[in-house]
Design a protein around this motif. Structure first.
Motif, PDB file in Angstrom:
ATOM      1  N   THR A 233      -3.903   7.198  -5.250  1.00 34.92           N
ATOM      2  CA  THR A 233      -2.984   6.058  -5.299  1.00 34.92           C
ATOM      3  C   THR A 233      -2.135   5.985  -4.038  1.00 34.92           C
ATOM      4  O   THR A 233      -1.926   4.911  -3.471  1.00 34.92           O
ATOM      5  N   ILE A 234      -1.650   7.126  -3.576  1.00 37.99           N
ATOM      6  CA  ILE A 234      -0.854   7.158  -2.351  1.00 37.99           C
ATOM      7  C   ILE A 234      -1.681   6.692  -1.161  1.00 37.99           C
ATOM      8  O   ILE A 234      -1.184   5.999  -0.263  1.00 37.99           O
ATOM      9  N   SER A 235      -2.971   7.050  -1.142  1.00 41.07           N
ATOM     10  CA  SER A 235      -3.847   6.609  -0.058  1.00 41.07           C
ATOM     11  C   SER A 235      -3.951   5.087  -0.016  1.00 41.07           C
ATOM     12  O   SER A 235      -3.885   4.479   1.051  1.00 41.07           O
ATOM     13  N   ILE A 236      -4.115   4.467  -1.180  1.00 45.94           N
ATOM     14  CA  ILE A 236      -4.197   3.005  -1.238  1.00 45.94           C
ATOM     15  C   ILE A 236      -2.861   2.378  -0.843  1.00 45.94           C
ATOM     16  O   ILE A 236      -2.824   1.343  -0.157  1.00 45.94           O
ATOM     17  N   LEU A 237      -1.761   2.987  -1.246  1.00 45.30           N
ATOM     18  CA  LEU A 237      -0.452   2.467  -0.855  1.00 45.30           C
ATOM     19  C   LEU A 237      -0.278   2.515   0.665  1.00 45.30           C
ATOM     20  O   LEU A 237       0.246   1.579   1.270  1.00 45.30           O
ATOM     21  N   LEU A 238      -0.726   3.594   1.288  1.00 50.20           N
ATOM     22  CA  LEU A 238      -0.676   3.681   2.747  1.00 50.20           C
ATOM     23  C   LEU A 238      -1.566   2.624   3.389  1.00 50.20           C
ATOM     24  O   LEU A 238      -1.209   2.029   4.413  1.00 50.20           O
ATOM     25  N   LEU A 239      -2.736   2.392   2.782  1.00 50.40           N
ATOM     26  CA  LEU A 239      -3.649   1.373   3.303  1.00 50.40           C
ATOM     27  C   LEU A 239      -2.999  -0.008   3.243  1.00 50.40           C
ATOM     28  O   LEU A 239      -3.089  -0.794   4.200  1.00 50.40           O
ATOM     29  N   VAL A 240      -2.348  -0.307   2.135  1.00 49.49           N
ATOM     30  CA  VAL A 240      -1.694  -1.607   1.973  1.00 49.49           C
ATOM     31  C   VAL A 240      -0.540  -1.757   2.966  1.00 49.49           C
ATOM     32  O   VAL A 240      -0.381  -2.803   3.608  1.00 49.49           O
ATOM     33  N   CYS A 241       0.275  -0.706   3.108  1.00 44.30           N
ATOM     34  CA  CYS A 241       1.391  -0.762   4.057  1.00 44.30           C
ATOM     35  C   CYS A 241       0.888  -0.966   5.485  1.00 44.30           C
ATOM     36  O   CYS A 241       1.472  -1.732   6.256  1.00 44.30           O
ATOM     37  N   THR A 242      -0.210  -0.277   5.831  1.00 41.77           N
ATOM     38  CA  THR A 242      -0.790  -0.441   7.164  1.00 41.77           C
ATOM     39  C   THR A 242      -1.277  -1.867   7.374  1.00 41.77           C
ATOM     40  O   THR A 242      -1.052  -2.470   8.426  1.00 41.77           O
ATOM     41  N   PHE A 243      -1.948  -2.414   6.358  1.00 45.16           N
ATOM     42  CA  PHE A 243      -2.461  -3.770   6.489  1.00 45.16           C
ATOM     43  C   PHE A 243      -1.326  -4.774   6.656  1.00 45.16           C
ATOM     44  O   PHE A 243      -1.387  -5.652   7.528  1.00 45.16           O
ATOM     45  N   VAL A 244      -0.292  -4.658   5.823  1.00 45.26           N
ATOM     46  CA  VAL A 244       0.820  -5.611   5.888  1.00 45.26           C
ATOM     47  C   VAL A 244       1.504  -5.539   7.257  1.00 45.26           C
ATOM     48  O   VAL A 244       1.859  -6.568   7.849  1.00 45.26           O
ATOM     49  N   SER A 245       1.683  -4.322   7.781  1.00 44.52           N
ATOM     50  CA  SER A 245       2.346  -4.167   9.083  1.00 44.52           C
ATOM     51  C   SER A 245       1.541  -4.822  10.202  1.00 44.52           C
ATOM     52  O   SER A 245       2.073  -5.612  10.995  1.00 44.52           O
ATOM     53  N   PHE A 246       0.247  -4.504  10.270  1.00 49.98           N
ATOM     54  CA  PHE A 246      -0.587  -5.055  11.336  1.00 49.98           C
ATOM     55  C   PHE A 246      -0.818  -6.553  11.142  1.00 49.98           C
ATOM     56  O   PHE A 246      -0.942  -7.296  12.113  1.00 49.98           O
ATOM     57  N   TYR A 247      -0.905  -6.991   9.878  1.00 49.23           N
ATOM     58  CA  TYR A 247      -1.100  -8.426   9.621  1.00 49.23           C
ATOM     59  C   TYR A 247       0.126  -9.210  10.081  1.00 49.23           C
ATOM     60  O   TYR A 247      -0.004 -10.287  10.672  1.00 49.23           O
TER      61      TYR A 247
END
Length: 309
Positions: A233-247
């Motif tokens: 779950t933490i991995s997916i949360l990091l993935l989402v945070c990374t996507f939102v930042s770069f987006y």
């Protein structure tokens, strides 16, 4: 070619190479699972589509912009420019839907038995798979707008009619029309971002409740299983945070390119860098040790103790 272009060329080249290596590594993981005869699960399918979308972004935006930064020009004709921008838009759209689907799917999987989302576990697989294939159709249609206004590179005497992108050109509109066009195409993106943020908030809430309950549970088997699920779950949360930042960074660069009458090549380099950041780093987040959905499902296949829809 100035020092700035050389520096951006080095950065874009390194970014593109790292992105290809990461996505190829993640793809080889799934090829290995297929050769071992493992049945693909919903998260496997989502990540495979994300890999394809990442490759489209790297090939259609990272590689051409890297060539421009190194001084190459006019390597695409009209048809080539149309297809490159079209496929990049499709890949970008499928990427955001895949990331959104991953976060929602895992939010449903880790939902507690007393949650209203727990009843969706049995149907989540079918809905998620349908959503991914539907997203390809939607973005294949929406991205056709690129075919109408993108064209090959133009000469300097046509600079008032076309906006240059280094290796391609676009029919110039007034800034208001460009912003409106970006806003219309951003509607699916905003919807997916909202769903991702909702799923992330729910997963954080579940993790908090899990941490509170684990203080009173001493059984090793339960703790091990729950800990593995928490790391995924933490991995997916990091993935989402990374996507939102770069987006967000990508959107800022796109808006600046739209409203500025004659944007500098450096701005185009920065926009390409922002757009390719997520396809470059996402596979490494998904492969980061045992905290990934891949590792979670692989461990479940070996132990056969955890059943996912």
């Amino acid at each position: 070619m100035g020092d700035t272009h050389v520096s951006m060329g080095v950065i874009l080249l390194a970014q593109t190479v790292v992105g290809f290596v990461g996505n190829l590594s993640l793809l080889s993981h799934y090829l290995f699972l297929s050769l071992m005869g493992n049945r693909m699960r919903a998260t496997d399918l989502i990540i495979r589509h994300l890999i394809v979308a990442n490759f489209l972004s790297l090939l259609c935006r990272g590689v051409p912009q890297t060539m421009v930064a190194w001084g190459w020009r006019n390597f695409f004709n009209d048809v080539g420019c149309k297809m490159v921008f079209y496929l990049h838009r499709v890949g970008r759209g499928v990427s955001i839907v895949s990331t959104c689907s991953l976060s929602i799917f895992l939010a449903i999987i880790i939902s507690q038995g007393d949650s209203r989302w727990a009843g969706m576990k049995g149907r989540a697989h079918k809905h998620i798979v349908s959503t991914i294939y539907f997203s390809w159709g939607v973005f294949l249609l929406l991205s056709m707008v690129c075919l109408m206004y993108m064209t090959g590179p133009k000469t300097h005497d046509n600079i008032t009619s076309f906006k240059a992108y280094g290796y391609c050109s676009a029919v110039r509109h007034d800034p208001a029309a460009d912003v409106l066009y970006v806003a219309i195409l951003s509607v699916p993106d905003v919807l997916c971002l909202g769903l991702m943020l909702w799923a992330s908030r729910y997963m954080l809430f579940v993790l908090y409740r899990h941490k509170q309950r684990m203080r009173h549970i001493q059984r090793t088997s339960v703790s091990s299983r729950a800990s593995l699920q928490s790391r995924a779950t933490i991995s997916i949360l990091l993935l989402v945070c990374t996507f939102v930042s770069f987006y967000t960074m990508s959107c800022i660069c796109q808006i600046c390119s739209s409203v500025i009458y004659n944007p500098s090549p450096v701005l185009h380099h920065m926009a390409a860098f922002a757009m390719v950041c997520f396809p470059t780093f996402s596979p490494f987040l998904l492969m980061s040790g045992h905290s990934t959905p891949c590792s979670l499902l692989f461990t479940c296949r070996k132990k056969k103790k955890m059943v996912l829809p």
